[in-house]
Design a protein around this motif. Sequence first.
Motif, PDB file in Angstrom:
ATOM      1  N   THR A   5     -18.513 -25.947 -45.068  1.00  0.00           N
ATOM      2  CA  THR A   5     -17.809 -27.439 -45.064  1.00  0.00           C
ATOM      3  C   THR A   5     -18.722 -28.747 -44.876  1.00  0.00           C
ATOM      4  O   THR A   5     -18.542 -29.664 -45.333  1.00  0.00           O
ATOM      5  CB  THR A   5     -16.657 -27.601 -44.155  1.00  0.00           C
ATOM      6  OG1 THR A   5     -15.840 -26.403 -44.313  1.00  0.00           O
ATOM      7  CG2 THR A   5     -16.041 -28.683 -44.236  1.00  0.00           C
ATOM      8  N   LEU A   8     -20.977 -29.419 -47.976  1.00  0.00           N
ATOM      9  CA  LEU A   8     -20.065 -29.827 -49.077  1.00  0.00           C
ATOM     10  C   LEU A   8     -19.882 -31.287 -48.656  1.00  0.00           C
ATOM     11  O   LEU A   8     -19.554 -31.895 -49.886  1.00  0.00           O
ATOM     12  CB  LEU A   8     -18.878 -28.935 -49.230  1.00  0.00           C
ATOM     13  CG  LEU A   8     -19.251 -27.515 -49.875  1.00  0.00           C
ATOM     14  CD1 LEU A   8     -17.791 -26.790 -49.858  1.00  0.00           C
ATOM     15  CD2 LEU A   8     -19.959 -27.654 -51.236  1.00  0.00           C
ATOM     16  N   ILE A   9     -19.682 -31.780 -47.654  1.00  0.00           N
ATOM     17  CA  ILE A   9     -19.309 -33.226 -47.483  1.00  0.00           C
ATOM     18  C   ILE A   9     -20.376 -33.881 -48.273  1.00  0.00           C
ATOM     19  O   ILE A   9     -20.099 -35.044 -48.998  1.00  0.00           O
ATOM     20  CB  ILE A   9     -19.008 -33.681 -45.995  1.00  0.00           C
ATOM     21  CG1 ILE A   9     -17.593 -32.922 -45.737  1.00  0.00           C
ATOM     22  CG2 ILE A   9     -18.743 -35.027 -45.846  1.00  0.00           C
ATOM     23  CD1 ILE A   9     -17.428 -32.893 -44.255  1.00  0.00           C
ATOM     24  N   LEU A  11     -22.593 -33.396 -50.360  1.00  0.00           N
ATOM     25  CA  LEU A  11     -22.330 -32.981 -52.021  1.00  0.00           C
ATOM     26  C   LEU A  11     -21.497 -33.769 -52.512  1.00  0.00           C
ATOM     27  O   LEU A  11     -21.636 -34.376 -53.600  1.00  0.00           O
ATOM     28  CB  LEU A  11     -22.329 -31.642 -51.955  1.00  0.00           C
ATOM     29  CG  LEU A  11     -22.277 -31.251 -53.574  1.00  0.00           C
ATOM     30  CD1 LEU A  11     -23.831 -31.171 -54.250  1.00  0.00           C
ATOM     31  CD2 LEU A  11     -21.922 -29.465 -53.729  1.00  0.00           C
ATOM     32  N   PHE A  12     -20.092 -33.920 -52.038  1.00  0.00           N
ATOM     33  CA  PHE A  12     -19.148 -34.615 -52.865  1.00  0.00           C
ATOM     34  C   PHE A  12     -19.250 -36.192 -52.637  1.00  0.00           C
ATOM     35  O   PHE A  12     -18.940 -36.908 -53.659  1.00  0.00           O
ATOM     36  CB  PHE A  12     -17.839 -34.186 -51.924  1.00  0.00           C
ATOM     37  CG  PHE A  12     -17.408 -32.938 -52.419  1.00  0.00           C
ATOM     38  CD1 PHE A  12     -17.459 -32.142 -53.687  1.00  0.00           C
ATOM     39  CD2 PHE A  12     -16.625 -32.084 -51.425  1.00  0.00           C
ATOM     40  CE1 PHE A  12     -16.930 -31.080 -54.108  1.00  0.00           C
ATOM     41  CE2 PHE A  12     -16.247 -30.797 -51.859  1.00  0.00           C
ATOM     42  CZ  PHE A  12     -16.288 -30.390 -53.031  1.00  0.00           C
ATOM     43  N   ALA A  13     -20.026 -36.306 -51.504  1.00  0.00           N
ATOM     44  CA  ALA A  13     -20.293 -37.996 -51.262  1.00  0.00           C
ATOM     45  C   ALA A  13     -21.443 -38.472 -52.401  1.00  0.00           C
ATOM     46  O   ALA A  13     -21.247 -39.401 -52.919  1.00  0.00           O
ATOM     47  CB  ALA A  13     -20.787 -38.144 -49.828  1.00  0.00           C
ATOM     48  N   ILE A  15     -22.084 -37.038 -55.374  1.00  0.00           N
ATOM     49  CA  ILE A  15     -21.412 -36.898 -56.755  1.00  0.00           C
ATOM     50  C   ILE A  15     -20.381 -38.073 -56.746  1.00  0.00           C
ATOM     51  O   ILE A  15     -20.329 -38.932 -57.947  1.00  0.00           O
ATOM     52  CB  ILE A  15     -20.322 -35.629 -56.740  1.00  0.00           C
ATOM     53  CG1 ILE A  15     -21.279 -34.506 -56.900  1.00  0.00           C
ATOM     54  CG2 ILE A  15     -19.537 -35.819 -58.171  1.00  0.00           C
ATOM     55  CD1 ILE A  15     -20.758 -32.948 -56.950  1.00  0.00           C
ATOM     56  N   GLY A  16     -19.693 -38.531 -55.892  1.00  0.00           N
ATOM     57  CA  GLY A  16     -18.708 -39.809 -55.710  1.00  0.00           C
ATOM     58  C   GLY A  16     -19.542 -41.065 -55.982  1.00  0.00           C
ATOM     59  O   GLY A  16     -19.339 -41.943 -56.818  1.00  0.00           O
TER      60      GLY A  16
END
Length: 56
Positions: A5, A8-9, A11-13, A15-16
Motif C-alpha cells: 500500500t 502504491l501511493i 505510484l498513483f501520485a 501517474i496522476g
Amino acid sequence: MAVLTWLLIPLFAAIGAAIWGSWASRDRTTGDVAELAGYARFREVMERSDSGSGPA
C-alpha cells in the motif's frame, strides 16, 4: 500488505501528476481562431452600422 500500500501511493501520485501535466500543457489555440474571426466580423458590422443618432 501494508508495504505494498505504501509503495502504491507514490505510484498513483506519479501517474496522476503525469495525467494532470499533460492536460495542463495541452494546446488550447484551436478555439481561439473561431472566436477571433467572430470578433472581427462583429467589429466590421459595428463599424458599418449607423449609431442611430442622426435625424429620425
